[in-house]
Design a protein around this motif. Structure first.
Motif, PDB file in Angstrom:
ATOM      1  N   PRO A 111     -13.323  42.212  45.083  1.00  0.00           N
ATOM      2  CA  PRO A 111     -14.703  42.605  45.419  1.00  0.00           C
ATOM      3  C   PRO A 111     -15.316  43.517  44.358  1.00  0.00           C
ATOM      4  O   PRO A 111     -14.650  44.442  43.858  1.00  0.00           O
ATOM      5  CB  PRO A 111     -14.527  43.358  46.747  1.00  0.00           C
ATOM      6  CG  PRO A 111     -13.294  42.778  47.344  1.00  0.00           C
ATOM      7  CD  PRO A 111     -12.389  42.464  46.185  1.00  0.00           C
ATOM      8  N   GLY A 112     -16.544  43.216  44.015  1.00  0.00           N
ATOM      9  CA  GLY A 112     -17.285  44.045  43.068  1.00  0.00           C
ATOM     10  C   GLY A 112     -17.053  43.687  41.617  1.00  0.00           C
ATOM     11  O   GLY A 112     -17.664  44.293  40.734  1.00  0.00           O
ATOM     12  N   ILE A 113     -16.141  42.742  41.361  1.00  0.00           N
ATOM     13  CA  ILE A 113     -15.876  42.322  39.985  1.00  0.00           C
ATOM     14  C   ILE A 113     -16.521  40.968  39.744  1.00  0.00           C
ATOM     15  O   ILE A 113     -16.113  39.971  40.324  1.00  0.00           O
ATOM     16  CB  ILE A 113     -14.370  42.265  39.687  1.00  0.00           C
ATOM     17  CG1 ILE A 113     -13.768  43.665  39.830  1.00  0.00           C
ATOM     18  CG2 ILE A 113     -14.124  41.714  38.279  1.00  0.00           C
ATOM     19  CD1 ILE A 113     -12.328  43.768  39.374  1.00  0.00           C
ATOM     20  N   GLY A 114     -17.540  40.940  38.901  1.00  0.00           N
ATOM     21  CA  GLY A 114     -18.220  39.714  38.529  1.00  0.00           C
ATOM     22  C   GLY A 114     -17.806  39.307  37.129  1.00  0.00           C
ATOM     23  O   GLY A 114     -16.813  39.816  36.594  1.00  0.00           O
ATOM     24  N   PRO A 115     -18.552  38.390  36.518  1.00  0.00           N
ATOM     25  CA  PRO A 115     -18.183  37.879  35.194  1.00  0.00           C
ATOM     26  C   PRO A 115     -18.082  38.977  34.141  1.00  0.00           C
ATOM     27  O   PRO A 115     -17.133  38.984  33.346  1.00  0.00           O
ATOM     28  CB  PRO A 115     -19.329  36.918  34.855  1.00  0.00           C
ATOM     29  CG  PRO A 115     -19.938  36.564  36.163  1.00  0.00           C
ATOM     30  CD  PRO A 115     -19.743  37.741  37.060  1.00  0.00           C
ATOM     31  N   TYR A 116     -19.034  39.889  34.120  1.00  0.00           N
ATOM     32  CA  TYR A 116     -19.007  40.936  33.106  1.00  0.00           C
ATOM     33  C   TYR A 116     -17.785  41.847  33.284  1.00  0.00           C
ATOM     34  O   TYR A 116     -17.014  42.082  32.344  1.00  0.00           O
ATOM     35  CB  TYR A 116     -20.283  41.789  33.115  1.00  0.00           C
ATOM     36  CG  TYR A 116     -20.034  43.051  32.332  1.00  0.00           C
ATOM     37  CD1 TYR A 116     -20.013  43.022  30.951  1.00  0.00           C
ATOM     38  CD2 TYR A 116     -19.669  44.240  32.973  1.00  0.00           C
ATOM     39  CE1 TYR A 116     -19.666  44.137  30.216  1.00  0.00           C
ATOM     40  CE2 TYR A 116     -19.327  45.352  32.246  1.00  0.00           C
ATOM     41  CZ  TYR A 116     -19.324  45.300  30.876  1.00  0.00           C
ATOM     42  OH  TYR A 116     -18.964  46.391  30.157  1.00  0.00           O
ATOM     43  N   THR A 117     -17.631  42.380  34.484  1.00  0.00           N
ATOM     44  CA  THR A 117     -16.579  43.371  34.709  1.00  0.00           C
ATOM     45  C   THR A 117     -15.193  42.757  34.529  1.00  0.00           C
ATOM     46  O   THR A 117     -14.284  43.408  33.995  1.00  0.00           O
ATOM     47  CB  THR A 117     -16.738  44.001  36.102  1.00  0.00           C
ATOM     48  OG1 THR A 117     -18.047  44.567  36.195  1.00  0.00           O
ATOM     49  CG2 THR A 117     -15.709  45.085  36.345  1.00  0.00           C
ATOM     50  N   MET A 118     -15.048  41.493  34.916  1.00  0.00           N
ATOM     51  CA  MET A 118     -13.768  40.826  34.688  1.00  0.00           C
ATOM     52  C   MET A 118     -13.446  40.786  33.199  1.00  0.00           C
ATOM     53  O   MET A 118     -12.345  41.157  32.770  1.00  0.00           O
ATOM     54  CB  MET A 118     -13.785  39.408  35.254  1.00  0.00           C
ATOM     55  CG  MET A 118     -12.469  38.689  35.047  1.00  0.00           C
ATOM     56  SD  MET A 118     -12.453  36.999  35.677  1.00  0.00           S
ATOM     57  CE  MET A 118     -13.246  36.133  34.330  1.00  0.00           C
ATOM     58  N   GLY A 119     -14.401  40.343  32.401  1.00  0.00           N
ATOM     59  CA  GLY A 119     -14.167  40.265  30.961  1.00  0.00           C
ATOM     60  C   GLY A 119     -13.919  41.625  30.348  1.00  0.00           C
ATOM     61  O   GLY A 119     -13.071  41.771  29.457  1.00  0.00           O
ATOM     62  N   ALA A 120     -14.642  42.620  30.841  1.00  0.00           N
ATOM     63  CA  ALA A 120     -14.494  43.963  30.277  1.00  0.00           C
ATOM     64  C   ALA A 120     -13.100  44.515  30.566  1.00  0.00           C
ATOM     65  O   ALA A 120     -12.432  45.045  29.663  1.00  0.00           O
ATOM     66  CB  ALA A 120     -15.570  44.893  30.846  1.00  0.00           C
ATOM     67  N   VAL A 121     -12.631  44.379  31.801  1.00  0.00           N
ATOM     68  CA  VAL A 121     -11.318  44.944  32.143  1.00  0.00           C
ATOM     69  C   VAL A 121     -10.205  44.162  31.451  1.00  0.00           C
ATOM     70  O   VAL A 121      -9.291  44.756  30.860  1.00  0.00           O
ATOM     71  CB  VAL A 121     -11.103  44.961  33.672  1.00  0.00           C
ATOM     72  CG1 VAL A 121      -9.693  45.448  34.003  1.00  0.00           C
ATOM     73  CG2 VAL A 121     -12.143  45.858  34.340  1.00  0.00           C
ATOM     74  N   LEU A 122     -10.281  42.835  31.485  1.00  0.00           N
ATOM     75  CA  LEU A 122      -9.206  42.039  30.869  1.00  0.00           C
ATOM     76  C   LEU A 122      -9.134  42.265  29.361  1.00  0.00           C
ATOM     77  O   LEU A 122      -8.048  42.287  28.782  1.00  0.00           O
ATOM     78  CB  LEU A 122      -9.411  40.545  31.173  1.00  0.00           C
ATOM     79  CG  LEU A 122      -9.166  40.128  32.624  1.00  0.00           C
ATOM     80  CD1 LEU A 122      -9.442  38.640  32.813  1.00  0.00           C
ATOM     81  CD2 LEU A 122      -7.735  40.459  33.056  1.00  0.00           C
ATOM     82  N   SER A 123     -10.265  42.419  28.721  1.00  0.00           N
ATOM     83  CA  SER A 123     -10.240  42.618  27.269  1.00  0.00           C
ATOM     84  C   SER A 123      -9.890  44.060  26.910  1.00  0.00           C
ATOM     85  O   SER A 123      -9.051  44.299  26.037  1.00  0.00           O
ATOM     86  CB  SER A 123     -11.579  42.218  26.642  1.00  0.00           C
ATOM     87  OG  SER A 123     -12.633  43.048  27.107  1.00  0.00           O
TER      88      SER A 123
END
Length: 338
Positions: A111-123
């Motif tokens: 919850p709360g993780i969209g396309p941007y936040t996913m990419g930011a955390v994984l990278s």
DNA sequence: AATCCGGGGGT
DNA sequence: ACCCCAGGATT
């Protein structure tokens, strides 16, 4: 040197210091990225410090009360972020034993993780090659490569994600951050600092003299004001606060009761004494509140108003204890006038 | 695809 | 007054 090398070298020398850049665990990055959604770095900084001190690990956050999480978010805005971050922490704590997953198919359902936040955390946390396309990245790349798709249209993000991936070097962690940092410091929305931009010779918009025409973005209509009376009901040293409904604007936050002008007509006919203070204006993204504070001393008739007119449940809170409640800024503005 | 959801900073 | 900000969920 390549495009990517120019940018990475500039970032290495010019990046700002930030609390979340002192850490690399996924939880710390995650919290920072959620707070930074639609929110500037300098606004986030003090909130982040307080939040991480109180909730240092994902399990600390998962086991906290929602009300306390909200209190730490008070004033930051977009309160659903706090709710979703809290829910997300429970997911990571319970389903993954507190270990943030490294696979996109798992991360995107938090919850709360969209396309941007996913990419930011994984990278940033794991140096995995995912795009993290925010407003900065779209602005920078639209100028660099003369991309004229309307960035106000949702699907345009995918075009920029593809562009980022076509450029992605091994150092995904710093490349994504470098694009955003360039957008924040040099390639700004207004008055971009092209004269000191490390990418100037490689920028297509600069060569065309068209920096200010990018990115292309359609504008929206402005909000009409809404008029309310804000009831400030005083009982000795206490003020009546209500908890707002759990959906809609400022959901689940606390504040003084707002009533419409129609409801105010009804209240006035009940024959109470009151004092009117100067109107308070509060601007949201998509609407504007004009609130006239009405100060009322508590008595039996006022209790009837509370019973008959007010919808939400509330309580009288001593002034010294108000800071322990998550009160939205719109209402803080009113309380400051007393 | 459009709408909802805060609050602050810059110009 | 207007735009923007390390966007996501819902409809």
């Amino acid at each position: 040197m390549s495009y990517q090398q120019y940018l990475l070298e500039w970032f290495d020398k010019n990046k700002r210091q930030m609390p979340w850049r002192e850490r690399r665990d996924a939880y710390s990055i995650w919290v920072s990225e959620v707070m930074l959604q639609q929110t500037q770095v300098d606004t986030v900084r003090p909130y982040y410090e307080r939040f991480m001190e109180r909730f240092p690990t994902v399990k600390d956050l998962a086991s906290a009360d929602k009300e306390e999480v909200y209190t730490y978010w008070q004033g930051l805005g977009y309160y659903r972020r706090a709710d979703n971050l809290h829910k997300g922490a429970k997911v990571v704590a319970e389903q993954y034993d507190g270990v943030f997953p490294m696979e996109a198919r798992l991360v995107k359902d938090i919850p709360g993780i969209g396309p941007y936040t996913m990419g930011a955390v994984l990278s940033i946390a794991f140096n995995l090659p995912y795009p993290a396309v925010d407003g900065n990245v779209m602005r920078v790349l639209s100028r660099q490569f003369l991309i004229d798709d309307d960035i106000a249209v949702a699907k345009t993000r995918k075009i920029f994600e593809a562009k980022v991936m076509s450029l992605m070097p091994e150092d995904a962690r710093n490349f994504n951050q470098a694009l955003m940092e360039l957008g924040a410091l040099i390639c700004t929305p207004k008055n971009p600092k092209c004269n000191i931009c490390p990418m100037q010779t490689l920028c297509m918009a600069y060569h065309e003299g068209a920096q200010t025409e990018y990115p292309v973005k359609s504008s929206k209509t402005k909000a009409e004001p809404e008029f309310y009376k804000a009831l400030v009901i005083k009982k000795e040293d206490s003020i009546y606060l209500e908890k707002r409904k759990d959906e809609g604007l400022l959901a689940s936050l606390w504040g003084v009761p707002l009533i419409t002008l129609e409801q105010w007509e009804v209240v006035q006919k009940m024959g109470i004494e009151f004092e009117v203070l100067d109107q308070v204006k509060h601007v949201f993204t998509h609407r504007v509140w004009m609130m006239s504070p009405i100060v009322i001393e508590y008595n039996e008739k006022v209790q009837e108003i509370i019973n008959r007119i007010l919808q939400n449940t509330g309580e009288f809170v001593p002034e010294g204890q108000i800071k322990e409640y998550p009160v939205a800024t719109a209402f803080t503005k009113i309380l400051r006038k007393l």
